[in-house]
Design an enzyme around this catalytic site. Structure first.
Site, PDB file in Angstrom:
ATOM      1  N   SER A   1      -1.560  -6.437   2.200  1.00 46.96           N
ATOM      2  CA  SER A   1      -0.544  -5.649   2.887  1.00 46.96           C
ATOM      3  C   SER A   1       0.006  -6.490   4.026  1.00 46.96           C
ATOM      4  O   SER A   1      -0.362  -7.662   4.177  1.00 46.96           O
ATOM      5  CB  SER A   1      -1.144  -4.333   3.368  1.00 46.96           C
ATOM      6  OG  SER A   1      -0.130  -3.484   3.859  1.00 46.96           O
TER       7      SER A   1
ATOM      8  N   HIS B   1      11.533  -6.656  -4.661  1.00 41.31           N
ATOM      9  CA  HIS B   1      10.940  -7.016  -5.951  1.00 41.31           C
ATOM     10  C   HIS B   1      11.286  -8.433  -6.390  1.00 41.31           C
ATOM     11  O   HIS B   1      10.418  -9.178  -6.841  1.00 41.31           O
ATOM     12  CB  HIS B   1      11.392  -6.019  -7.037  1.00 41.31           C
ATOM     13  CG  HIS B   1      10.682  -4.707  -6.978  1.00 41.31           C
ATOM     14  ND1 HIS B   1      10.772  -3.766  -7.974  1.00 41.31           N
ATOM     15  CD2 HIS B   1       9.869  -4.167  -6.028  1.00 41.31           C
ATOM     16  CE1 HIS B   1      10.051  -2.694  -7.650  1.00 41.31           C
ATOM     17  NE2 HIS B   1       9.506  -2.919  -6.464  1.00 41.31           N
TER      18      HIS B   1
ATOM     19  N   LYS C   1       8.780   0.752 -10.857  1.00 38.85           N
ATOM     20  CA  LYS C   1      10.184   0.993 -11.137  1.00 38.85           C
ATOM     21  C   LYS C   1      10.852   1.595  -9.903  1.00 38.85           C
ATOM     22  O   LYS C   1      10.152   2.210  -9.099  1.00 38.85           O
ATOM     23  CB  LYS C   1      10.366   1.884 -12.354  1.00 38.85           C
ATOM     24  CG  LYS C   1       9.391   3.032 -12.550  1.00 38.85           C
ATOM     25  CD  LYS C   1       9.210   4.069 -11.504  1.00 38.85           C
ATOM     26  CE  LYS C   1      10.467   4.662 -10.918  1.00 38.85           C
ATOM     27  NZ  LYS C   1      10.176   5.519  -9.736  1.00 38.85           N
TER      28      LYS C   1
ATOM     29  N   ARG D   1      13.224   5.758  -0.592  1.00 37.27           N
ATOM     30  CA  ARG D   1      14.187   6.015  -1.661  1.00 37.27           C
ATOM     31  C   ARG D   1      15.522   6.576  -1.175  1.00 37.27           C
ATOM     32  O   ARG D   1      16.412   6.851  -1.980  1.00 37.27           O
ATOM     33  CB  ARG D   1      13.551   6.949  -2.704  1.00 37.27           C
ATOM     34  CG  ARG D   1      12.527   6.226  -3.559  1.00 37.27           C
ATOM     35  CD  ARG D   1      11.666   7.191  -4.346  1.00 37.27           C
ATOM     36  NE  ARG D   1      10.626   7.771  -3.510  1.00 37.27           N
ATOM     37  CZ  ARG D   1       9.655   8.583  -3.965  1.00 37.27           C
ATOM     38  NH1 ARG D   1       9.627   8.911  -5.243  1.00 37.27           N
ATOM     39  NH2 ARG D   1       8.733   9.053  -3.149  1.00 37.27           N
TER      40      ARG D   1
ATOM     41  N   ARG E   1      -1.828   4.490  -4.474  1.00 38.71           N
ATOM     42  CA  ARG E   1      -3.098   5.238  -4.468  1.00 38.71           C
ATOM     43  C   ARG E   1      -3.405   5.751  -5.873  1.00 38.71           C
ATOM     44  O   ARG E   1      -4.563   5.754  -6.316  1.00 38.71           O
ATOM     45  CB  ARG E   1      -3.015   6.407  -3.484  1.00 38.71           C
ATOM     46  CG  ARG E   1      -2.968   5.954  -2.025  1.00 38.71           C
ATOM     47  CD  ARG E   1      -2.601   7.105  -1.087  1.00 38.71           C
ATOM     48  NE  ARG E   1      -3.435   8.271  -1.326  1.00 38.71           N
ATOM     49  CZ  ARG E   1      -3.028   9.532  -1.196  1.00 38.71           C
ATOM     50  NH1 ARG E   1      -1.782   9.791  -0.809  1.00 38.71           N
ATOM     51  NH2 ARG E   1      -3.850  10.536  -1.442  1.00 38.71           N
TER      52      ARG E   1
ATOM     53  N   ASP F   1      15.071   6.079  -9.054  1.00 38.41           N
ATOM     54  CA  ASP F   1      13.776   6.774  -9.088  1.00 38.41           C
ATOM     55  C   ASP F   1      13.727   7.741 -10.278  1.00 38.41           C
ATOM     56  O   ASP F   1      13.237   7.396 -11.354  1.00 38.41           O
ATOM     57  CB  ASP F   1      13.570   7.511  -7.761  1.00 38.41           C
ATOM     58  CG  ASP F   1      12.162   8.055  -7.639  1.00 38.41           C
ATOM     59  OD1 ASP F   1      11.212   7.315  -7.907  1.00 38.41           O
ATOM     60  OD2 ASP F   1      12.026   9.246  -7.289  1.00 38.41           O
TER      61      ASP F   1
ATOM     62  N   CYS G   1       0.825  -1.211   0.000  1.00 40.20           N
ATOM     63  CA  CYS G   1       0.000   0.000   0.000  1.00 40.20           C
ATOM     64  C   CYS G   1       0.857   1.259   0.000  1.00 40.20           C
ATOM     65  O   CYS G   1       0.583   2.223   0.716  1.00 40.20           O
ATOM     66  CB  CYS G   1      -0.933  -0.025   1.208  1.00 40.20           C
ATOM     67  SG  CYS G   1      -2.039  -1.451   1.164  1.00 40.20           S
TER      68      CYS G   1
ATOM     69  N   TYR H   1       1.316 -10.819   1.964  1.00 40.61           N
ATOM     70  CA  TYR H   1       1.520 -10.946   0.516  1.00 40.61           C
ATOM     71  C   TYR H   1       1.265 -12.392   0.072  1.00 40.61           C
ATOM     72  O   TYR H   1       0.736 -12.638  -1.023  1.00 40.61           O
ATOM     73  CB  TYR H   1       2.938 -10.509   0.129  1.00 40.61           C
ATOM     74  CG  TYR H   1       3.286  -9.107   0.598  1.00 40.61           C
ATOM     75  CD1 TYR H   1       2.345  -8.068   0.517  1.00 40.61           C
ATOM     76  CD2 TYR H   1       4.535  -8.822   1.119  1.00 40.61           C
ATOM     77  CE1 TYR H   1       2.658  -6.788   0.948  1.00 40.61           C
ATOM     78  CE2 TYR H   1       4.850  -7.538   1.551  1.00 40.61           C
ATOM     79  CZ  TYR H   1       3.912  -6.526   1.469  1.00 40.61           C
ATOM     80  OH  TYR H   1       4.220  -5.270   1.885  1.00 40.61           O
TER      81      TYR H   1
END
Lengths: 397, 397
Positions: free
Chosen positions: A53, A101, A119, A210, A34, A223, A29, A80
């Site tokens: 979640s 990932h 990404k 990040r 969103r 990013d 989430c 998950y």
């Protein structure tokens, strides 16, 4: 023979058994999810069947906040694993931190789910390869969530950049030219620049995933840099550069995560591209392409200034006016409208590919994972060059 | 005592002896000189007193074609020496090939003429220093003919770039940042990109002085590159970079003259700039500055699209709209009008400085030669880096 009303009906033929929209499971989430939830509400061919979640409460809060609960009544999963075990989920959208990932995208594929992956898709090309191999083995569609690829403006720009007669490039067989660009196919003078930055606030610089080495270790490169690298590859029709050299003086936080960096890329036929990405300067999303015949400027390529229409400027065969006191012709502004936002168009396209596999026995579209992999390979090369004191890194194609 | 009407009048006091406009001598009839001739016809405070070329016929043809003959009736000289010997010339405009600059600009200064010199001002900084020393010794004004510096748009952009409260840079004392940018004055995140190219035709590529090693040996670097280097220096308030690294794969013609090249520049506090210059791609004149608070885009910085007004786009504190589906606020377009074209404003400013020396006993303005020299020093560094296999070249300030 019992009456139709009292007995279970026979199962419908296979092609009708799972008709209708692609049933998405949103896996994590994150804030970006969103935006994708909204896109799934807007996109034809998509429905949100489940949200997963780390706790059911989190999944519920997300589903409520995004309007999904009311509109699509998704199942809510507290892990998950539970989301991946949900047989009513065709495809997952996966916005987890990059370090997760390879584990979860591969697990999703192994569970037979199509994968729409945020990404940067992986921390390195080897990790991405593990994900793509899992998708291949399972016969599921893979696509990364690079939204601007799906805006109709992008298609319009492609059309003009490819139009050799007006704005596109011509290869120049200059007999009077020499240098490392000597190439039997002629010299390609195209130059590409991309800048993507936004000015992160203190909260972001301290706490965002990040800037955390255990979550999104690629930082600004993974990013903002992802988009610039993709833009550059897009601009050369996905031909990998021959050599990548990182710009010096990248900025890292105390944990070693990149906050700003850049690189120059060289192709064997003369094309050159440069990008800068940064968390430290004002929001900027530039792609500039200068070819023999034309120049393209777009200053909001990742996220258009406004949702319903997006513009770019294109100049074709620009010359100086007499006495060099102006230009003739002037560049022209192109405006491209869209009813659906680019992220909904992405969900729609991904859904179309999934439906083709699920409902019509089609094969996964190989174009998308191929583009993803090239982006990741260039990103790896930038990182290697930074780690190797900004030396040249050759990419074998 | 003889009557006033029959005797020669006494000479007027010195300050009235040469009143009125600055009397220019145009030294060489290059194509660019036509634009400057028009500027001298337009600029208050300027008059063309003489035209000198290698033959009087050439000087006459130029004076006729430009309208000078009819409007200012200049003396026509069949040699540069004769022009410099003309006592009715205050200042020369010198558009000769670069290889001739050091000889003739120094000779002009030695003859007591103020010097408005076309770019590139010299083949190397040492040559420029000889010119500047001659100007210094003679007490004459020196200025290079970089026209866009004098457009009111440039002043408006400066105002916004310098405005720390809205669009300008702030130095960021990031406690959580590390890297070579550690600097007691804080980190400067500013990024600057400049592209200047035009697509030369075959005639140019075979015969223009800018592709001839004995005339304008710096090729695209001296021509288009000059402007990009100046733009970058302008964008950092003329602080010299610490290190310059040329881009790889420059293109040369068979005689070794640069047709396309570029470089990246690094400052000690974190600023980075990149430029590309080329004779091989579509006319493009970009300067982009991205700072902590704002982003400036101008796509016709050297020669505005139109003569009477010029625009640029400036974004200040750009943020994403809610859900990242757009930008808020949007960048704004600024339009700056001008009655006089930028080259006439340049002539006017140069004339003002000359009048101040000639008529009011003032001193030459040191700002202009200082800016010229920095541009030339950076150009030298780019050339050295190209010659040294694209290694870093440090500039001592």
């Amino acid at each position: 023979m019992s009456s139709p009303s009292s007995a279970a009906p026979p199962p419908p033929p296979a092609e009708q058994r799972r008709p209708g929209p692609v049933r998405f499971g949103i896996m994590g989430c994150a804030s970006i999810a969103r935006k994708l939830a909204r896109a799934m509400l807007l996109a034809p061919g998509a429905a949100v069947a489940a949200v997963g979640s780390r706790s059911e409460a989190k999944a519920r809060a997300f589903a409520e906040k995004t309007g999904l609960l009311l509109r699509h009544a998704p199942r809510l999963h507290g892990s998950y694993e539970a989301l991946l075990a949900d047989p009513g989920v065709d495809a997952v959208y996966l916005p987890l931190p990059t370090s997760l990932h390879v584990r979860w995208a591969a697990a999703a594929a192994a569970a037979g789910k199509h994968v729409l992956l945020e990404k940067p898709t992986a921390l390195c090309a080897a990790d991405l390869d593990a994900i793509l191999a899992a998708c291949d083995a399972a016969g599921v569609q893979f696509m990364d969530a690079t939204m601007w690829m799906h805006h109709p403006r992008t298609a319009k720009m492609r059309e003009l950049v490819a139009d050799k007669a007006t704005t596109g490039d011509v290869r120049v067989p200059f007999s009077h030219m020499k240098g490392p660009q000597d190439n039997e196919n002629g010299y390609q003078a195209r130059k590409i620049n991309s800048l993507f930055s936004f000015r992160a606030n203190e909260e972001f610089l301290q706490n965002d995933i990040r800037v955390k080495p255990d979550l999104d270790a690629l930082g600004a490169l993974g990013d903002a840099g992802w988009y610039s690298i993709r833009a550059i590859l897009w601009a050369v029709d996905y031909e990998l550069p021959k050599t990548v050299i990182a710009l010096r003086n990248p900025v890292r936080n105390q944990a070693g995560v990149l906050l700003a960096c850049g690189a120059t890329m060289y192709w064997g036929d003369g094309k050159i591209a440069t990008f800068n990405c940064s968390f430290l300067t004002n929001l900027t999303m530039d792609m500039t392409i200068v070819g023999t015949n034309g120049t393209l400027h777009v200053t909001d390529f990742v996220i258009p200034y406004e949702e319903k229409s997006a513009a770019f400027n294109m100049a074709s065969k620009s010359k100086f006016a007499e006495l060099h006191i102006g230009w003739d012709p002037l560049p022209s502004k192109h405006v491209v409208s869209t009813d659906l936002p680019q992220e909904a168009l992405m969900v729609q396209e991904f859904s179309r590919l999934v439906q083709n596999i699920r409902d019509a026995g089609g094969k996964p579209e190989g174009k998308w994972p191929a583009i993803t992999r090239k982006t990741q390979v260039v990103m790896d090369a930038v990182k290697t060059s930074i780690d190797n004191e900004f030396g040249p890194v050759d990419i074998s194609s």
